[in-house]
Design an enzyme around this catalytic site. Structure first.
Site, PDB file in Angstrom:
ATOM      1  N   GLY A   9      14.886 -16.469   5.041  1.00 16.01           N
ATOM      2  CA  GLY A   9      13.791 -17.389   5.302  1.00 16.01           C
ATOM      3  C   GLY A   9      12.650 -16.701   6.010  1.00 16.01           C
ATOM      4  O   GLY A   9      12.762 -15.553   6.454  1.00 16.01           O
ATOM      5  N   ALA A  10      11.560 -17.422   6.134  1.00 18.69           N
ATOM      6  CA  ALA A  10      10.375 -16.892   6.809  1.00 18.69           C
ATOM      7  C   ALA A  10      10.622 -16.788   8.309  1.00 18.69           C
ATOM      8  O   ALA A  10      11.528 -17.432   8.848  1.00 18.69           O
ATOM      9  CB  ALA A  10       9.181 -17.807   6.543  1.00 18.69           C
ATOM     10  N   PRO A  11       9.841 -15.977   9.009  1.00 20.61           N
ATOM     11  CA  PRO A  11       9.931 -15.961  10.464  1.00 20.61           C
ATOM     12  C   PRO A  11       9.741 -17.363  11.037  1.00 20.61           C
ATOM     13  O   PRO A  11       8.927 -18.137  10.557  1.00 20.61           O
ATOM     14  CB  PRO A  11       8.787 -15.032  10.872  1.00 20.61           C
ATOM     15  CG  PRO A  11       8.606 -14.112   9.707  1.00 20.61           C
ATOM     16  CD  PRO A  11       8.865 -14.976   8.507  1.00 20.61           C
ATOM     17  N   ARG A  12      10.515 -17.693  12.039  1.00 23.33           N
ATOM     18  CA  ARG A  12      10.507 -18.993  12.719  1.00 23.33           C
ATOM     19  C   ARG A  12      11.092 -20.108  11.866  1.00 23.33           C
ATOM     20  O   ARG A  12      10.852 -21.286  12.147  1.00 23.33           O
ATOM     21  CB  ARG A  12       9.093 -19.382  13.180  1.00 23.33           C
ATOM     22  CG  ARG A  12       8.422 -18.359  14.073  1.00 23.33           C
ATOM     23  CD  ARG A  12       9.219 -18.118  15.332  1.00 23.33           C
ATOM     24  NE  ARG A  12       8.684 -17.012  16.120  1.00 23.33           N
ATOM     25  CZ  ARG A  12       9.284 -16.484  17.174  1.00 23.33           C
ATOM     26  NH1 ARG A  12      10.450 -16.936  17.551  1.00 23.33           N
ATOM     27  NH2 ARG A  12       8.739 -15.484  17.836  1.00 23.33           N
ATOM     28  N   SER A  13      11.872 -19.754  10.855  1.00 22.12           N
ATOM     29  CA  SER A  13      12.528 -20.791  10.063  1.00 22.12           C
ATOM     30  C   SER A  13      13.886 -21.176  10.630  1.00 22.12           C
ATOM     31  O   SER A  13      14.573 -22.028  10.060  1.00 22.12           O
ATOM     32  CB  SER A  13      12.687 -20.331   8.608  1.00 22.12           C
ATOM     33  OG  SER A  13      13.482 -19.164   8.515  1.00 22.12           O
ATOM     34  N   GLY A  14      14.298 -20.570  11.733  1.00 23.36           N
ATOM     35  CA  GLY A  14      15.531 -20.966  12.400  1.00 23.36           C
ATOM     36  C   GLY A  14      16.741 -20.120  12.084  1.00 23.36           C
ATOM     37  O   GLY A  14      17.879 -20.525  12.370  1.00 23.36           O
ATOM     38  N   THR A  53      17.893 -17.138  13.329  1.00 19.40           N
ATOM     39  CA  THR A  53      18.647 -16.631  14.476  1.00 19.40           C
ATOM     40  C   THR A  53      19.392 -17.754  15.181  1.00 19.40           C
ATOM     41  O   THR A  53      20.559 -17.587  15.580  1.00 19.40           O
ATOM     42  CB  THR A  53      17.711 -15.909  15.454  1.00 19.40           C
ATOM     43  OG1 THR A  53      17.072 -14.819  14.783  1.00 19.40           O
ATOM     44  CG2 THR A  53      18.480 -15.375  16.651  1.00 19.40           C
ATOM     45  N   ASP A  90      16.519  -8.043  13.700  1.00 18.57           N
ATOM     46  CA  ASP A  90      16.321  -7.621  15.093  1.00 18.57           C
ATOM     47  C   ASP A  90      17.200  -6.423  15.439  1.00 18.57           C
ATOM     48  O   ASP A  90      16.766  -5.516  16.171  1.00 18.57           O
ATOM     49  CB  ASP A  90      16.615  -8.777  16.040  1.00 18.57           C
ATOM     50  CG  ASP A  90      15.552  -9.868  15.980  1.00 18.57           C
ATOM     51  OD1 ASP A  90      14.468  -9.598  15.431  1.00 18.57           O
ATOM     52  OD2 ASP A  90      15.813 -10.981  16.467  1.00 18.57           O
TER      53      ASP A  90
END
Length: 213
Positions: free
Chosen positions: A20-25, A27, A47
């Site tokens: 998914g895109a960054p900040r899509s949850g 992690t 990361d």
């Protein structure tokens, strides 16, 4: 391999790739899986790779769509291959492993990384899960987190890298499961993943289909 060695060899662990895109949850979901699902889940991903590679190769596999660093692109297939081989190695030792990535092929030229990675998982219980969130939710999370490419103020255009992520990361869009992380809390999303693992749908899985591209 002797029969005794075969008997001692652990069953292959499950591999879950969150895309998914960054900040899509991604992690947050990976951590929820570690906390709530059966098994010993090893969390590897962007990361971990960022921390492991020298600064001159960064952002490495986190390179944004749009062809921003053609000089780094020749190394990306090998970096991804090394990561996927690591996922496979953990699986063969009986560990469950989850990785959070942002696969795309919007470089200065196509690299075909995702199908090549899929072929490295042949014969292993691997699942590809797409994490989606509306652009408004992504922007709100970026405002809360800070960092580069902050969400624009009202009336200002969305920065191109943010908009490109939303589209590029879900091509070709072959998944075993898709989750809307704007509607599902990480714990609920982890339970959805658990249901998939407990009762996989019949037919070829996403990685098996991708390996044929």
């Amino acid at each position: 391999m002797s029969s005794t060695e075969a008997a001692r060899r652990p069953a292959c662990g499950r591999i879950v790739v969150l895309n998914g895109a960054p900040r899509s949850g991604k992690t947050s979901l990976a951590r929820a899986m570690q906390q709530s699902l059966d098994g010993i889940w090893i969390h590897l991903g962007t990361d971990v790779m960022m921390a492991a590679i020298p600064e001159r190769l960064r952002p490495g596999i986190g390179l944004r769509p749009g062809g921003e660093r053609p000089d780094l692109e020749p190394r990306l297939p090998r970096l991804y291959a090394a990561l996927y081989d690591t996922l496979a190695a953990h699986s063969r030792q009986g560990f469950d492993v989850v990785t959070d990535l942002g696969h795309h092929d919007h470089y200065s030229r196509p690299l075909g990384i995702l199908p090549a990675c899929a072929r490295r998982l042949a014969g292993l219980p691997a699942f590809l899960i797409g994490l989606r969130a509306p652009l408004a939710a992504i922007l709100e999370r970026r405002r809360a987190a800070g960092g580069p490419y902050l969400a624009p103020a009202d009336g200002e255009p969305v920065p191109a890298p943010i908009a490109l992520w939303q589209e590029a990361v879900h091509q070709p869009g072959l998944y075993d499961l898709e989750l809307d992380t704007a509607r599902l809390a990480p714990e609920a999303a982890a339970q959805a993943v658990g249901r998939l693992l407990a009762a996989p749908p019949a037919g070829p899985r996403a990685f098996e289909r991708l390996a044929q591209l």
